[in-house]
Design a protein around this motif. Structure first.
Motif, short mmCIF file in Angstrom:
data_model
loop_
_atom_site.label_atom_id
_atom_site.label_comp_id
_atom_site.label_asym_id
_atom_site.label_seq_id
_atom_site.Cartn_x
_atom_site.Cartn_y
_atom_site.Cartn_z
N PHE A 41 0.84 -1.20 0.00
CA PHE A 41 0.00 0.00 0.00
C PHE A 41 0.88 1.25 0.00
O PHE A 41 0.67 2.16 -0.80
N GLU A 42 1.87 1.29 0.87
CA GLU A 42 2.75 2.45 0.94
C GLU A 42 3.59 2.61 -0.32
O GLU A 42 3.88 3.73 -0.72
N GLU A 43 4.02 1.51 -0.93
CA GLU A 43 4.86 1.56 -2.13
C GLU A 43 4.08 1.96 -3.39
O GLU A 43 4.59 2.71 -4.20
N THR A 44 2.88 1.42 -3.54
CA THR A 44 2.18 1.57 -4.82
C THR A 44 1.08 2.62 -4.83
O THR A 44 0.65 3.04 -5.89
N HIS A 45 0.60 3.04 -3.65
CA HIS A 45 -0.53 3.99 -3.57
C HIS A 45 -1.64 3.58 -4.54
O HIS A 45 -1.94 4.30 -5.50
N ASP A 47 -5.27 2.61 -6.34
CA ASP A 47 -6.55 3.30 -6.49
C ASP A 47 -7.66 2.58 -5.73
O ASP A 47 -8.69 3.18 -5.41
N VAL A 67 -4.92 1.50 7.06
CA VAL A 67 -4.96 2.17 5.76
C VAL A 67 -5.86 3.41 5.81
O VAL A 67 -5.51 4.48 5.33
N THR A 70 -4.62 6.86 7.00
CA THR A 70 -3.66 7.63 6.22
C THR A 70 -4.41 8.60 5.30
O THR A 70 -5.58 8.40 5.00
N HIS A 72 -3.93 9.11 2.04
CA HIS A 72 -4.31 8.44 0.79
C HIS A 72 -5.42 7.43 1.03
O HIS A 72 -6.37 7.32 0.24
N GLY A 73 -5.33 6.70 2.12
CA GLY A 73 -6.29 5.64 2.40
C GLY A 73 -7.70 6.13 2.70
O GLY A 73 -8.67 5.43 2.42
N MET A 76 -9.44 6.31 -0.59
CA MET A 76 -9.32 5.14 -1.46
C MET A 76 -10.39 4.10 -1.13
O MET A 76 -10.58 3.75 0.02
#
Length: 126
Positions: A41-45, A47, A67, A70, A72-73, A76
């Motif tokens: 999750f942290e590496e690829t971000h 969708d 997740v 965060t 981004h999470g 998502m």
């Protein structure tokens, strides 16, 4: 290309989900444990994430909770799936407490997963 992270500890199921989503135009990454799911999750971000609840080392509920904490999470979409938790209580917990956008009880038709993915992030690239 839209990115999907599948977190599934069963190797056959993980491969089937990855191949199916890839064939429908998504870039799909697989993780097999909760901690590996967090790292991917942290590496690829991604969708969107598709997460099995019964995972080794950190269950899917815990992973999704982390997740969603965060930046981004929060935005998502999450699709949770389980063969163990099949009742309305688990579905309600996933949607209300973890803010998951979909719940699939295993076994499910791959088409049902694709419909949820398309509803949440749109169609993949042809």
């Amino acid at each position: 290309m839209k990115k999907i992270l599948v977190v599934e500890d069963d190797a056959v199921s993980a491969r089937m989900l990855r191949d199916y989503l890839d064939a429908h135009g998504y870039a799909t990454t697989v993780a097999t444990t909760g901690p590996e799911g967090w790292n991917r999750f942290e590496e690829t971000h991604p969708d969107l994430m598709v997460v099995d609840v019964a995972l080794p080392m950190k269950n899917g509920f815990e992973l999704c909770f982390d997740v969603k904490r965060t930046e981004h999470g929060r935005a998502m979409p999450l699709v949770l799936m389980s063969a163990v938790y099949r009742d309305d209580h688990a579905d309600k917990y996933a949607r209300e407490d973890l803010h998951a956008q979909a719940w699939l009880s295993k076994p499910f038709e791959l088409r049902a997963l694709l419909e949820e993915v398309e509803r949440l992030i749109g169609a993949g690239e042809a």
